[in-house]
Each structure stands twice: as structure tokens, then as C-alpha cells.
Scaffold this motif. Structure first.
Motif, short mmCIF file in Angstrom:
data_model
loop_
_atom_site.label_atom_id
_atom_site.label_comp_id
_atom_site.label_asym_id
_atom_site.label_seq_id
_atom_site.Cartn_x
_atom_site.Cartn_y
_atom_site.Cartn_z
N LEU A 17 -24.27 44.14 10.67
CA LEU A 17 -23.00 44.50 8.99
C LEU A 17 -23.51 44.07 8.37
N VAL A 18 -23.77 42.90 7.99
CA VAL A 18 -24.85 42.51 6.18
C VAL A 18 -25.38 43.25 5.38
N VAL A 19 -26.70 43.63 6.38
CA VAL A 19 -27.98 43.93 6.77
C VAL A 19 -27.80 45.70 6.42
N ILE A 20 -26.98 46.42 7.44
CA ILE A 20 -26.91 47.51 7.93
C ILE A 20 -26.10 48.45 6.38
N GLY A 21 -24.84 47.40 6.90
CA GLY A 21 -23.46 47.99 6.00
C GLY A 21 -22.73 49.01 6.33
N PRO A 22 -21.01 48.69 6.38
CA PRO A 22 -20.19 49.80 7.33
C PRO A 22 -20.96 51.28 7.21
N LYS A 23 -21.43 51.50 6.29
CA LYS A 23 -21.68 52.94 6.33
C LYS A 23 -22.48 53.64 7.69
N ASP A 24 -23.39 53.36 7.41
CA ASP A 24 -24.90 53.48 8.15
C ASP A 24 -24.96 52.82 9.09
N LEU A 25 -23.28 51.92 9.66
CA LEU A 25 -23.34 51.20 11.18
C LEU A 25 -22.95 51.70 12.63
N PRO A 26 -22.08 52.78 12.37
CA PRO A 26 -21.92 53.66 13.89
C PRO A 26 -23.30 54.70 13.90
N LYS A 27 -24.45 54.78 12.85
CA LYS A 27 -25.24 55.99 12.68
C LYS A 27 -27.31 54.97 13.37
N ALA A 28 -27.20 53.82 13.26
CA ALA A 28 -27.66 52.78 13.95
C ALA A 28 -27.75 52.64 15.02
N MET A 29 -25.86 52.27 15.69
CA MET A 29 -26.02 51.63 16.40
C MET A 29 -26.06 52.71 17.73
N ARG A 30 -25.60 54.02 17.07
CA ARG A 30 -26.25 55.23 18.14
C ARG A 30 -27.72 55.25 18.65
N ILE A 31 -28.60 54.98 17.33
CA ILE A 31 -29.57 55.56 17.84
C ILE A 31 -30.24 54.29 18.89
N VAL A 32 -29.76 52.71 18.23
CA VAL A 32 -29.92 51.56 19.74
C VAL A 32 -29.41 52.32 20.41
N GLY A 33 -28.11 52.80 21.05
CA GLY A 33 -27.72 52.81 22.74
C GLY A 33 -28.92 54.16 22.83
N TYR A 34 -29.11 54.86 22.19
CA TYR A 34 -30.31 55.97 22.56
C TYR A 34 -31.46 55.21 23.22
N TRP A 35 -32.29 54.49 22.32
CA TRP A 35 -33.32 53.67 22.80
C TRP A 35 -33.32 52.89 24.23
N VAL A 36 -31.88 52.34 24.11
CA VAL A 36 -31.92 51.29 25.43
C VAL A 36 -31.56 52.10 26.56
N GLY A 37 -30.93 53.17 26.72
CA GLY A 37 -30.94 53.87 27.56
C GLY A 37 -32.23 54.82 28.23
N LYS A 38 -33.25 55.10 26.85
CA LYS A 38 -34.31 55.80 27.41
C LYS A 38 -35.29 54.77 27.82
N ALA A 39 -35.16 53.42 27.67
CA ALA A 39 -35.13 51.79 28.22
C ALA A 39 -34.77 51.93 29.78
N ARG A 40 -33.70 51.90 29.42
CA ARG A 40 -33.58 52.18 31.24
C ARG A 40 -33.96 53.37 32.20
N GLY A 41 -33.93 53.97 31.71
CA GLY A 41 -34.44 55.34 32.28
C GLY A 41 -35.84 54.66 32.64
N VAL A 42 -36.84 54.83 31.49
CA VAL A 42 -37.91 53.90 32.08
C VAL A 42 -38.35 53.00 33.38
N ALA A 43 -37.36 51.79 33.03
CA ALA A 43 -37.25 51.19 34.22
C ALA A 43 -36.80 51.64 35.38
#
Length: 146
Positions: A17-43
């Protein structure tokens, strides 16, 4: 697998929250969720491929064991021509000869396209009912609704 305590998770969320900021945090969380989903699919794909390889190896091993066991049984009990001759392949019944090795010919069922004939009408004799006598207790009274 990853042992993350709730306090550690809160610390990571606060730093994000401090580093990314409250404005860009939802977008960052979507990107992280996307990549976590991709990693789970590969696994999951890797695990399924590994499981398939193990299953195929087990099947090959079972086929080898089955072939060895079958060969052992056939060696212990060889087929003799006398035993094969004792089993009839053709049976004679009366004047006709039936060949049990030949394929059976079965005719397909006959399906009629016309509808079934209509059923005859049912006649019911209606009994003759006479009105009740005026002195009968169930007789209708004058002025009563019928």
C-alpha cells in the motif's frame, strides 16, 4: 507449502500500500492474481504430465507381469489336440446342423408407420333416477337452492 502467518501477510499488504499507493493497488493486485493463476496452471499441467507418465509406466509393468503369468500358465497347462477334439464346434439337432462358430443372422424388428386402430367406444347404461318423494328427508324443499 508456503507458511505465511496473518501478521506477515498484513506487513506485506501495508508495504504494498505504501510503495504502490492506493490508486494503483487494485491494478497491481489484478496483475499479481493473473500471474499466480498462470503459475498454478503450469504447476497443474506439470503434475498431470508426471502422473500420466507414472500411470503409463505402471501399466507397462502390469502388462509385462500379465504376459509372464500367462506364459507360465500356458506352459503348465499346454493345449492338447485330444482335448480340442472333444469339444464340438458343430452340433447336430435333428435334421438340421447348427454351426455355433458362424455369426448369427438376426432380422431387424418391423416398425409399422401406420397408427394403431382406434379403440371401440365404450357405452355406459345410465340408470333412470326418479326424484325423491316429498315426504322423504332428503327431498329438496321449496325455496332451497339446488
Amino acid at each position: 507449502m508456503f507458511d505465511i502467518a496473518p501478521s506477515e501477510f498484513l506487513l506485506v499488504a501495508f508495504v504494498a500500500l505504501v510503495v504502490i499507493g492506493p490508486k494503483d493497488l487494485p491494478k497491481a493486485m489484478r496483475i499479481v492474481g493473473y500471474w499466480v493463476g498462470k503459475a498454478r496452471g503450469v504447476a497443474r499441467q506439470f503434475r498431470q504430465g508426471f502422473d500420466n507418465m507414472v500411470r503409463e509406466a505402471e501399466l507397462e509393468e502390469m502388462e509385462k507381469r500379465w504376459a509372464a503369468e500367462n506364459a507360465r500358465i500356458m506352459a503348465e497347462h499346454p493345449a492338447t489336440p485330444a482335448a480340442d477334439a472333444a469339444l464340438p464346434s458343430r452340433v447336430e439337432s435333428g435334421a438340421t446342423t447348427v454351426d455355433h462358430d458362424a455369426p448369427a443372422l438376426v432380422e431387424p424388428p418391423v416398425i409399422h408407420d401406420r397408427p394403431a386402430p382406434p379403440a371401440p367406444p365404450i357405452s355406459v347404461d345410465h340408470p333412470h333416477v326418479e326424484p325423491a318423494a316429498p315426504d322423504h328427508p332428503d327431498a329438496p324443499r321449496e325455496g332451497a337452492a339446488s
